[in-house]
Design an enzyme around this catalytic site. Structure first.
Site, PDB file in Angstrom:
ATOM      1  N   TYR A 162       9.659 161.387  43.773  1.00  0.00           N
ATOM      2  CA  TYR A 162       9.635 160.485  42.626  1.00  0.00           C
ATOM      3  C   TYR A 162       8.199 160.384  42.122  1.00  0.00           C
ATOM      4  O   TYR A 162       7.306 159.972  42.863  1.00  0.00           O
ATOM      5  CB  TYR A 162      10.145 159.083  42.985  1.00  0.00           C
ATOM      6  CG  TYR A 162       9.905 158.117  41.851  1.00  0.00           C
ATOM      7  CD1 TYR A 162      10.566 158.293  40.625  1.00  0.00           C
ATOM      8  CD2 TYR A 162       9.003 157.074  41.967  1.00  0.00           C
ATOM      9  CE1 TYR A 162      10.313 157.444  39.559  1.00  0.00           C
ATOM     10  CE2 TYR A 162       8.755 156.217  40.893  1.00  0.00           C
ATOM     11  CZ  TYR A 162       9.417 156.416  39.694  1.00  0.00           C
ATOM     12  OH  TYR A 162       9.163 155.589  38.638  1.00  0.00           O
ATOM     13  N   ALA A 194      32.572 154.147   1.304  1.00  0.00           N
ATOM     14  CA  ALA A 194      32.346 153.756   2.699  1.00  0.00           C
ATOM     15  C   ALA A 194      32.614 152.274   2.909  1.00  0.00           C
ATOM     16  O   ALA A 194      32.004 151.629   3.755  1.00  0.00           O
ATOM     17  CB  ALA A 194      30.911 154.099   3.089  1.00  0.00           C
ATOM     18  N   SER A 201      34.328 160.956   0.457  1.00  0.00           N
ATOM     19  CA  SER A 201      34.623 159.867   1.385  1.00  0.00           C
ATOM     20  C   SER A 201      33.635 159.910   2.537  1.00  0.00           C
ATOM     21  O   SER A 201      33.324 160.985   3.054  1.00  0.00           O
ATOM     22  CB  SER A 201      36.031 160.022   1.956  1.00  0.00           C
ATOM     23  OG  SER A 201      36.964 159.706   0.967  1.00  0.00           O
ATOM     24  N   ARG A 222      12.583 161.598  33.004  1.00  0.00           N
ATOM     25  CA  ARG A 222      12.722 160.408  32.150  1.00  0.00           C
ATOM     26  C   ARG A 222      11.613 160.336  31.107  1.00  0.00           C
ATOM     27  O   ARG A 222      10.668 161.120  31.132  1.00  0.00           O
ATOM     28  CB  ARG A 222      12.780 159.172  33.053  1.00  0.00           C
ATOM     29  CG  ARG A 222      14.057 159.159  33.915  1.00  0.00           C
ATOM     30  CD  ARG A 222      13.977 158.137  35.028  1.00  0.00           C
ATOM     31  NE  ARG A 222      13.609 156.824  34.511  1.00  0.00           N
ATOM     32  CZ  ARG A 222      13.087 155.856  35.249  1.00  0.00           C
ATOM     33  NH1 ARG A 222      12.859 156.049  36.539  1.00  0.00           N
ATOM     34  NH2 ARG A 222      12.781 154.693  34.703  1.00  0.00           N
ATOM     35  N   ASN A 268      46.046 165.878  -0.995  1.00  0.00           N
ATOM     36  CA  ASN A 268      44.806 165.487  -1.647  1.00  0.00           C
ATOM     37  C   ASN A 268      43.713 165.389  -0.591  1.00  0.00           C
ATOM     38  O   ASN A 268      43.808 164.605   0.349  1.00  0.00           O
ATOM     39  CB  ASN A 268      45.026 164.121  -2.316  1.00  0.00           C
ATOM     40  CG  ASN A 268      43.736 163.490  -2.796  1.00  0.00           C
ATOM     41  OD1 ASN A 268      42.778 164.198  -3.103  1.00  0.00           O
ATOM     42  ND2 ASN A 268      43.729 162.168  -2.865  1.00  0.00           N
ATOM     43  N   ARG A 296      42.375 152.228  11.920  1.00  0.00           N
ATOM     44  CA  ARG A 296      42.970 153.106  12.929  1.00  0.00           C
ATOM     45  C   ARG A 296      41.981 153.525  14.021  1.00  0.00           C
ATOM     46  O   ARG A 296      42.370 154.053  15.049  1.00  0.00           O
ATOM     47  CB  ARG A 296      43.575 154.346  12.241  1.00  0.00           C
ATOM     48  CG  ARG A 296      44.821 154.033  11.425  1.00  0.00           C
ATOM     49  CD  ARG A 296      45.190 155.146  10.448  1.00  0.00           C
ATOM     50  NE  ARG A 296      44.423 155.061   9.201  1.00  0.00           N
ATOM     51  CZ  ARG A 296      44.555 155.917   8.176  1.00  0.00           C
ATOM     52  NH1 ARG A 296      45.407 156.929   8.278  1.00  0.00           N
ATOM     53  NH2 ARG A 296      43.830 155.775   7.080  1.00  0.00           N
ATOM     54  N   SER A 332       3.607 166.965  53.077  1.00  0.00           N
ATOM     55  CA  SER A 332       4.986 166.520  52.868  1.00  0.00           C
ATOM     56  C   SER A 332       5.109 165.023  53.090  1.00  0.00           C
ATOM     57  O   SER A 332       4.376 164.442  53.884  1.00  0.00           O
ATOM     58  CB  SER A 332       5.914 167.227  53.850  1.00  0.00           C
ATOM     59  OG  SER A 332       5.913 168.596  53.575  1.00  0.00           O
ATOM     60  N   GLU A 359      50.889 158.699  -2.461  1.00  0.00           N
ATOM     61  CA  GLU A 359      50.432 158.375  -1.108  1.00  0.00           C
ATOM     62  C   GLU A 359      51.598 158.459  -0.127  1.00  0.00           C
ATOM     63  O   GLU A 359      52.751 158.200  -0.482  1.00  0.00           O
ATOM     64  CB  GLU A 359      49.816 156.971  -1.079  1.00  0.00           C
ATOM     65  CG  GLU A 359      48.506 156.867  -1.831  1.00  0.00           C
ATOM     66  CD  GLU A 359      47.485 157.882  -1.335  1.00  0.00           C
ATOM     67  OE1 GLU A 359      47.115 157.825  -0.147  1.00  0.00           O
ATOM     68  OE2 GLU A 359      47.064 158.753  -2.122  1.00  0.00           O
TER      69      GLU A 359
HETATM   70  C1  UD1 Z   1      42.783 158.742   0.841  1.00  0.00           C
HETATM   71  C2  UD1 Z   1      43.578 159.122  -0.405  1.00  0.00           C
HETATM   72  C3  UD1 Z   1      44.612 160.172  -0.017  1.00  0.00           C
HETATM   73  C4  UD1 Z   1      43.903 161.376   0.585  1.00  0.00           C
HETATM   74  C5  UD1 Z   1      43.002 160.982   1.733  1.00  0.00           C
HETATM   75  C6  UD1 Z   1      42.153 162.152   2.130  1.00  0.00           C
HETATM   76  C7  UD1 Z   1      43.698 157.166  -1.839  1.00  0.00           C
HETATM   77  C8  UD1 Z   1      44.548 156.043  -2.330  1.00  0.00           C
HETATM   78  N1  UD1 Z   1      44.251 157.954  -0.941  1.00  0.00           N
HETATM   79  O1  UD1 Z   1      43.689 158.166   1.774  1.00  0.00           O
HETATM   80  O2  UD1 Z   1      45.351 160.591  -1.168  1.00  0.00           O
HETATM   81  O3  UD1 Z   1      44.868 162.321   1.029  1.00  0.00           O
HETATM   82  O4  UD1 Z   1      42.123 159.907   1.347  1.00  0.00           O
HETATM   83  O5  UD1 Z   1      41.348 161.882   3.235  1.00  0.00           O
HETATM   84  O6  UD1 Z   1      42.590 157.309  -2.306  1.00  0.00           O
HETATM   85  N2  UD1 Z   1      37.433 153.048   0.900  1.00  0.00           N
HETATM   86  C9  UD1 Z   1      36.648 152.213   0.132  1.00  0.00           C
HETATM   87  N3  UD1 Z   1      37.189 151.080  -0.377  1.00  0.00           N
HETATM   88  C10 UD1 Z   1      38.490 150.755  -0.174  1.00  0.00           C
HETATM   89  C11 UD1 Z   1      39.309 151.630   0.591  1.00  0.00           C
HETATM   90  C12 UD1 Z   1      38.735 152.772   1.099  1.00  0.00           C
HETATM   91  O7  UD1 Z   1      35.454 152.459  -0.042  1.00  0.00           O
HETATM   92  O8  UD1 Z   1      38.916 149.714  -0.685  1.00  0.00           O
HETATM   93  C13 UD1 Z   1      36.827 154.261   1.474  1.00  0.00           C
HETATM   94  C14 UD1 Z   1      36.979 154.352   2.971  1.00  0.00           C
HETATM   95  O9  UD1 Z   1      35.863 153.758   3.624  1.00  0.00           O
HETATM   96  C15 UD1 Z   1      37.041 155.855   3.205  1.00  0.00           C
HETATM   97  C16 UD1 Z   1      37.635 156.399   1.923  1.00  0.00           C
HETATM   98  O10 UD1 Z   1      37.496 155.376   0.949  1.00  0.00           O
HETATM   99  O11 UD1 Z   1      35.745 156.403   3.386  1.00  0.00           O
HETATM  100  C17 UD1 Z   1      39.114 156.754   2.079  1.00  0.00           C
HETATM  101  O12 UD1 Z   1      39.807 155.606   2.520  1.00  0.00           O
HETATM  102  P1  UD1 Z   1      40.997 155.726   3.558  1.00  0.00           P
HETATM  103  O13 UD1 Z   1      41.536 154.364   3.795  1.00  0.00           O
HETATM  104  O14 UD1 Z   1      40.600 156.519   4.717  1.00  0.00           O
HETATM  105  O15 UD1 Z   1      42.047 156.521   2.655  1.00  0.00           O
HETATM  106  P2  UD1 Z   1      43.240 157.424   3.154  1.00  0.00           P
HETATM  107  O16 UD1 Z   1      44.374 156.561   3.569  1.00  0.00           O
HETATM  108  O17 UD1 Z   1      42.745 158.423   4.136  1.00  0.00           O
HETATM  109 CA    CA Z   2      40.772 158.787   5.239  1.00  0.00          CA
END
Ligand code: UD1
Ligand code: CA
Length: 491
Positions: A375, A16, A110, A342, A179, A22, A414, A164
């Site tokens: 009210y 996280a 994730s 409320r 993935n 994005r 009333s 990737e």
């Molecule tokens: C990642 C995977 C991708 C997969 C996809 C699935 C990698 C390199 N790529 O890509 O293969 O298809 O998830 O959803 O792993 N995060 C960290 N530290 C960081 C970067 C990210 O904790 O330095 C966390 C983010 O907060 C997020 C998760 O890792 O919760 C995934 O990161 P995100 O940047 O969304 O990866 P994707 O580009 O979606």
């Molecule tokens: Ca992601």
């Protein structure tokens, strides 16, 4: 949440730390909410259902906000800070350090993938253990794999590596198997190979996904589990996906309540937070939002067009076209249509808050009714009270709020104004249009308006030439002619 026995061989790592560029938001991505919880809250909840020995959450972007949100709901979690080395591989590496000499299985999730349920993940961990693999990936075959890492398999079908999107050749990008970003690793495999992952890629990040190829090179086993229900793998990267994933979660919640005996007429327009509870034989009509800690007891009907936030609704109550927050609605009571209820409203059993009525910080006793255009704020209303249409508690004197007390069995006329602080005694009555500034003793009749005075001919004298004056003149002539013929007949 099921109370499973602790799985001492399992650790869960939740990533996280990312910014979630994005999302184009000042709020970290994992704190955006669906179903009444932040994205990461859903992941945490699922993780806890698996009863792992350790849960580690990796943070960096807006770390205090994320850490507070996590520890607020799951104080037992270990929060770990990622350093300036970017990438999912680095995130897992710092988590691994926090796990000390743990040597069981590490489930990596994730914080932005909230739909994976405990059933799916439990089987996933079991598959990994059965395969005795160094790593097991969850994969999904998608109609549109854009944005995900692609699974590149050998001719024998085994997984060779993950590439990737940004590093993929056109042939690799054409692969539909992706993935899902959920993995189980043997802790030892992570320890052996993560330090060897570099940052030589399009994003200059330490990719967790690179560990797959490294494991293969060292004869480690990599297993893959293809998700049967691809929706469990859906992640949130932008706000379009936030609403899509939110809708899927809601559909799942609505379906769960339907199977528990709740009638939901239109699942598409019914929104139920994961934290709300509904009893059997509740009926939910279209376009209704049941949010936060709201609970609805047996046989109640809510909706259409109703929003309930942190409300407690009693058995058999009916709530129609109403917006209510932090209110308690008694059994068999009715609310709406078009009520604004409320915080601090407590409506007693069989009570009524009717049409175009606003209430706040008020108790309305058993069997008492506020049926129309009123009210009621800062009031304590006893049992079997009836307020006439247009009742207003004037609770605010520009400086502070005061209470209105209306005792049992009061019947108010009333269009009354109760100028607080004021008390209407037991069984008292008030006349239509009364402005009640002084306490009314029990059993008294209170009238506050001056006697009515009619000034004959006022309109004809003061509004000549108007339709009103003409109508008045016609009525006068008819009256006089009638009087004349009456006189003739009498004469
Ligand atoms: C990642 C995977 C991708 C997969 C996809 C699935 C990698 C390199 N790529 O890509 O293969 O298809 O998830 O959803 O792993 N995060 C960290 N530290 C960081 C970067 C990210 O904790 O330095 C966390 C983010 O907060 C997020 C998760 O890792 O919760 C995934 O990161 P995100 O940047 O969304 O990866 P994707 O580009 O979606
Ligand atoms: Ca992601």
């Amino acid at each position: 949440m099921t109370e499973n026995a602790l799985d001492s061989r399992l650790a869960v790592v939740i990533l996280a730390a990312g910014q979630g560029t994005r999302m184009k938001s000042s709020l970290p991505k994992v704190l955006h909410r669906i179903g009444g919880r932040p994205l990461v809250g859903h992941v945490l909840d699922t993780a806890r259902d698996l009863a792992p020995a350790h849960v580690v959450v990796v943070v960096r972007h807006e770390r205090d906000l994320v850490a507070d949100a996590v520890l607020g709901v799951a104080p037992e979690v270990v929060v770990v800070d990622q350093d300036e080395v970017p990438g999912t591989g680095r995130a897992v590496e710092v988590a691994l350090d926090a796990l000390g000499d743990f040597d069981g299985d590490v489930l990596v999730l994730s914080g932005d993938c909230p739909l994976a349920d405990a059933g799916t993940l439990g089987s996933f961990v079991a598959e990994h253990r059965e395969a005795r693999a160094g790593a097991t990936l969850m994969t999904a075959v998608l109609d549109d794999p854009t944005g995900y890492g692609r699974i590149i398999r050998e001719s024998d079908g085994s997984v060779a590596r993950i590439v990737e999107q940004k590093d993929a050749s056109p042939e690799e990008a054409a692969v539909a198997e992706v993935n899902a970003g959920m993995y189980v690793f043997a802790a030892a495999a992570l320890r052996a190979h993560l330090p060897r992952v570099g940052t030589d890629n399009a994003q200059q990040e330490k990719y967790l996904t690179d560990i797959v190829a490294l494991l293969r090179q060292s004869d480690g086993r990599v297993a893959a589990s293809v998700a049967k229900d691809v929706t469990v793998t859906y992640g949130v990267n932008d706000r379009v996906q936030l609403s899509e994933v939110g809708r899927l979660l809601n559909a799942r919640t609505v379906r769960r309540w339907q199977l528990e005996g709740v009638t939901v007429l239109d699942p598409a327009t019914t929104w139920i937070d994961v934290t709300a509870t509904l009893a059997p034989d509740v009926t939910v009509l279209p376009n209704t939002h049941i949010l936060r800690s709201t609970s609805i007891a047996e046989g109640a009907t809510v909706g259409p067009d109703t929003s309930l936030v942190d409300c407690e609704v009693g058995a058999g109550a009916t709530i129609t076209r109403t917006d209510a927050t932090l209110a308690v609605i008694g059994a068999g009571a009715t609310v709406g249509p078009f009520a604004y209820v409320r915080p601090g409203t407590e409506l007693g059993e069989r009570g009524k808050i009717g049409t175009f009525v606003e209430t706040k910080n008020s108790t309305i006793g058993v069997g008492s009714k506020v049926p129309h255009l009123s009210y009621v704020g800062d009031a304590t209303i006893g049992r079997n009270v009836n307020l006439g249409a247009g009742a207003i508690t004037a609770n605010y004197d520009d400086i502070s709020k005061h209470r209105t007390e209306i005792a049992d069995e009061v019947h108010a006329g009333s269009h009354n104004v109760f100028v607080a602080p004021v008390r209407i005694g037991e069984g008292a009555k008030t006349g239509a249009g009364a402005v009640i500034r002084k306490d009314v003793p029990a059993g008294a009749l209170a009238l506050s308006i001056a006697p009515q005075r009619n000034t004959a001919g006022w309109v004809e004298n003061n509004r000549p030439g108007t339709g009103a004056a003409e109508a008045a003149a016609r009525a006068r002539s008819a009256q006089e002619a009638g009087d004349g013929s009456q006189e003739a007949a009498d004469g």
